[in-house]
Enzyme design. Structure first.
Site, PDB file in Angstrom:
ATOM      1  N   LYS A 267       0.845  -1.197   0.000  1.00 22.88           N
ATOM      2  CA  LYS A 267       0.000   0.000   0.000  1.00 22.88           C
ATOM      3  C   LYS A 267       0.877   1.243   0.000  1.00 22.88           C
ATOM      4  O   LYS A 267       2.007   1.185   0.495  1.00 22.88           O
ATOM      5  CB  LYS A 267      -0.835   0.027   1.296  1.00 22.88           C
ATOM      6  N   ARG A 341     -10.597 -11.260   1.765  1.00 25.19           N
ATOM      7  CA  ARG A 341     -11.516 -12.262   1.198  1.00 25.19           C
ATOM      8  C   ARG A 341     -10.935 -13.669   1.261  1.00 25.19           C
ATOM      9  O   ARG A 341     -11.679 -14.650   1.325  1.00 25.19           O
ATOM     10  CB  ARG A 341     -11.897 -11.851  -0.231  1.00 25.19           C
TER      11      ARG A 341
HETATM   12  N1  BES Z   1      -8.242  -3.580   4.416  1.00 28.49           N
HETATM   13  C1  BES Z   1      -8.327  -3.163   3.076  1.00 28.49           C
HETATM   14  C2  BES Z   1      -9.574  -2.338   2.779  1.00 28.49           C
HETATM   15  C3  BES Z   1      -9.598  -0.958   3.361  1.00 28.49           C
HETATM   16  C4  BES Z   1      -8.863   0.072   2.815  1.00 28.49           C
HETATM   17  C5  BES Z   1     -10.403  -0.705   4.442  1.00 28.49           C
HETATM   18  C6  BES Z   1      -8.930   1.337   3.361  1.00 28.49           C
HETATM   19  C7  BES Z   1     -10.490   0.575   4.982  1.00 28.49           C
HETATM   20  C8  BES Z   1      -9.741   1.596   4.443  1.00 28.49           C
HETATM   21  C9  BES Z   1      -8.364  -4.373   2.152  1.00 28.49           C
HETATM   22  O1  BES Z   1      -7.596  -5.451   2.566  1.00 28.49           O
HETATM   23  C10 BES Z   1      -7.813  -3.928   0.830  1.00 28.49           C
HETATM   24  O2  BES Z   1      -6.684  -3.551   0.793  1.00 28.49           O
HETATM   25  N2  BES Z   1      -8.627  -3.999  -0.212  1.00 28.49           N
HETATM   26  C11 BES Z   1      -8.237  -3.569  -1.513  1.00 28.49           C
HETATM   27  C12 BES Z   1      -8.803  -4.543  -2.516  1.00 28.49           C
HETATM   28  C13 BES Z   1      -8.286  -4.338  -3.898  1.00 28.49           C
HETATM   29  C14 BES Z   1      -6.806  -4.645  -3.981  1.00 28.49           C
HETATM   30  C15 BES Z   1      -9.056  -5.231  -4.846  1.00 28.49           C
HETATM   31  C16 BES Z   1      -8.778  -2.171  -1.749  1.00 28.49           C
HETATM   32  O3  BES Z   1      -9.880  -1.866  -1.300  1.00 28.49           O
HETATM   33  O4  BES Z   1      -8.073  -1.370  -2.332  1.00 28.49           O
HETATM   34 MN    MN Z   2      -5.583  -5.303   2.009  1.00 27.85          MN
END
Ligand code: BES
Ligand code: MN
Ligand code: ZN
Length: 507
Positions: A267, A341
């Site tokens: 990230k 997921r």
């Molecule tokens: N934990 C995150 C989702 C999230 C991001 C929750 C910011 C709250 C605030 C999750 O694991 C994630 O990173 N999801 C990705 C999925 C994508 C790579 C398909 C996302 O939402 O960017």
């Molecule tokens: Mn994630």
């Protein structure tokens, strides 16, 4: 905070007598007989605030009843919602703390305005949750917590409502307090220990599955995501079995990524600290289990919490990997940041296979896309069962833990099909990100009634979050009040509706 009940007319002297006032009204709701000496103070307070929503006036007074009068505005009668009294009670409690009081009393509003069981619940939740502060790591703590006396015509029903509201609020506060812990202090092992402590105190069965067994038993999602961190993954299982022996349980599942760096699909650095809150779904499930077991609800309930840390390292899983999930289906990894997921799929399949439950409800901070779609005050919900959905929506309205249903059909299911495996862990581009994540989860269960609640926007306070006294900065404990209301309202404790009705009639 201790909470006591007293009849309004023969209450002891209080340091602060608090009451609610509607806009453009000259009456304190629920206050009938008034000691003449305090009338001028009451008049003055009413003038000061005009009943405007959230406004508060404190006036010193002489008399046998109280040292001070606090009046709090509820706004216009037609604008009262299920959150008004909770919100304003929170402001009152914070005022009492600011004044360093040891005790304060609240008069419950007249039953013509709001049903006493509801207003009591809202007062208790508002006051208790507003006095919680995450100060574990502060050298100087603000530790004065005033006690509360609720002035009401006493009855068994009211006493029961208070007890329930106290336990439910404590559950939400417990969820907040573990969810707020920093990622260096709260690893999957720490969470497992918390679950064990909660289970021992309240007679639940607790089973923790560790790395080697997870591998042996085929939890391919949990092991893949967890393999990049030296903090090993855990699958936490809590069982509360107070229902009829042969009755199928309800299963709750909660995502508990103790820190989500994104892994190899790292990230960006901005706000990465907030990914300590990626364990909130799991913390919600622990809080619910705690409250349900303390209330000794006559149900069978199982909490399943897959917990991992998602880190980049030489051992991490990678984009391109193909893994096998607990139910035997294969998943192509296209982004290691879509980890939730994977661990949830394992937990959902395990829950369904092991317990053949009546229903499965999962909570997860699953997608950033949910914040884009709904913002930070409403959670996303996706389900395969309309009756269950309807019940949860009713509880959402009562608790103001807001949710909004999103669709799921075969077109979305197609979006997570892979060329090389059964599924892929991302959809198509950024389209419907919250729904494609749910589509992935849908593949993990057969036909059990299921609700998925994406709490990415609501699990902790973010920049766009509406400020509420009972949700101070940090984790909100979202979901604990919602689910407990659902259990109570379907009749596990018959205070909200008179008929005792068990859940299998509802789903
Ligand atoms: N934990 C995150 C989702 C999230 C991001 C929750 C910011 C709250 C605030 C999750 O694991 C994630 O990173 N999801 C990705 C999925 C994508 C790579 C398909 C996302 O939402 O960017
Ligand atoms: Mn994630
Ligand atoms: Zn995550």
């Amino acid at each position: 905070m201790k909470i006591r009940l007293e009849n309004l007319n023969n209450s002891k002297k209080t340091t602060m007598l608090c009451g609610f006032v509607l806009e453009d009204s000259d009456k304190v709701l629920g206050l009938k007989k008034i000691e003449p000496k305090i009338i001028p103070s009451i008049r003055q307070s009413i003038n000061d605030i005009g009943g405007i929503f959230g406004k508060i006036a404190v006036i010193p007074t002489t008399g046998k009843t109280a040292q001070r009068i606090l009046l709090a505005g509820l706004g216009k009668k037609e604008n009262i919602t299920n959150d008004t009294i909770r919100f304003v009670s929170g402001k009152i409690a914070q005022k009492a703390r600011e004044l360093k009081l040891k005790e304060f009393s609240i008069i419950i509003p007249s039953s013509s305005l709001i049903e006493p069981v509801l207003s009591i619940t809202q007062i208790v939740e508002g006051c208790k949750m507003s006095l919680y502060k995450f100060e574990k790591y502060k050298s100087k703590k603000e530790n004065n917590t005033p006690d509360l006396t609720i002035l009401v015509s006493k009855s068994e029903k009211i006493a029961k409502a208070i007890k329930i509201a106290e336990i439910v609020s404590d559950g939400a506060i417990y969820t907040k307090s573990i969810a707020n812990l920093p990622p260096n202090e709260c690893t999957p092992t720490t969470l497992a220990n918390f679950a064990r402590i909660v289970s021992k105190k309240n007679n639940m069965k607790c089973n923790i599955i560790s790395k080697n067994d997870l591998k042996k038993k085929g939890f391919g999602g949990i092991t893949a995501v967890g393999q990049g961190s030296k903090n090993e993954p855990k699958l936490i299982i809590l069982e509360h079995s107070h229902g009829p022996r042969n009755e199928k349980p309800i299963v709750l599942v909660g995502k508990a990524v103790t820190f989500d760096t994104g892994g190899i699909s790292l990230k960006p650095g901005d706000k990465m600290d907030e990914m300590k809150f990626d364990k909130c779904g799991g913390c919600t499930v622990i809080g619910i289990m705690k409250a349900v077991s303390e209330l000794k609800l006559p149900i069978n309930l199982v909490g399943i919490i897959p917990s991992v840390e998602n880190m980049p390292s030489g051992e991490s899983y990678r984009p391109g990997d193909i893994i096998k999930l607990y139910n035997g289906k294969t998943a192509e990894i296209l982004n290691t940041d879509a980890e939730g997921r994977l661990i949830l799929a394992d937990a959902l399949s395990y829950g369904e296979k092991q317990y053949s439950p009546k229903a499965i409800i999962d909570f997860a901070t699953l997608t950033g896309a949910c914040i884009i779609a709904l913002g930070t005050n409403i959670a996303g919900m996706i389900s395969n069962n309309d009756k269950l959905t309807q019940k949860i929506i009713e509880s959402s309205k009562r608790t103001t833990e807001e949710i909004w249903q999103l669709p799921l059909n075969d077109d979305y299911m197609d979006m997570v099909k892979s060329d090389v495996a059964d599924m892929k862990n991302v959809g198509i581009g950024r389209a419907a990100g919250t729904i494609t994540a749910a589509a992935f989860l849908r593949n993990a269960i057969e036909n059990t009634p299921w609700i998925h609640i994406d709490i990415a926007g609501v699990a902790w306070t973010q920049v766009a979050t509406k400020e509420k006294p009972y949700n101070p900065k940090g984790a909100t404990g979202f979901g604990v009040r919602l689910i407990l209301d659902y259990f109570v309202s379907v009749g596990f404790i018959d205070i909200r509706i008179s008929k005792t009705m068990f859940i299998h009639h509802v789903i």
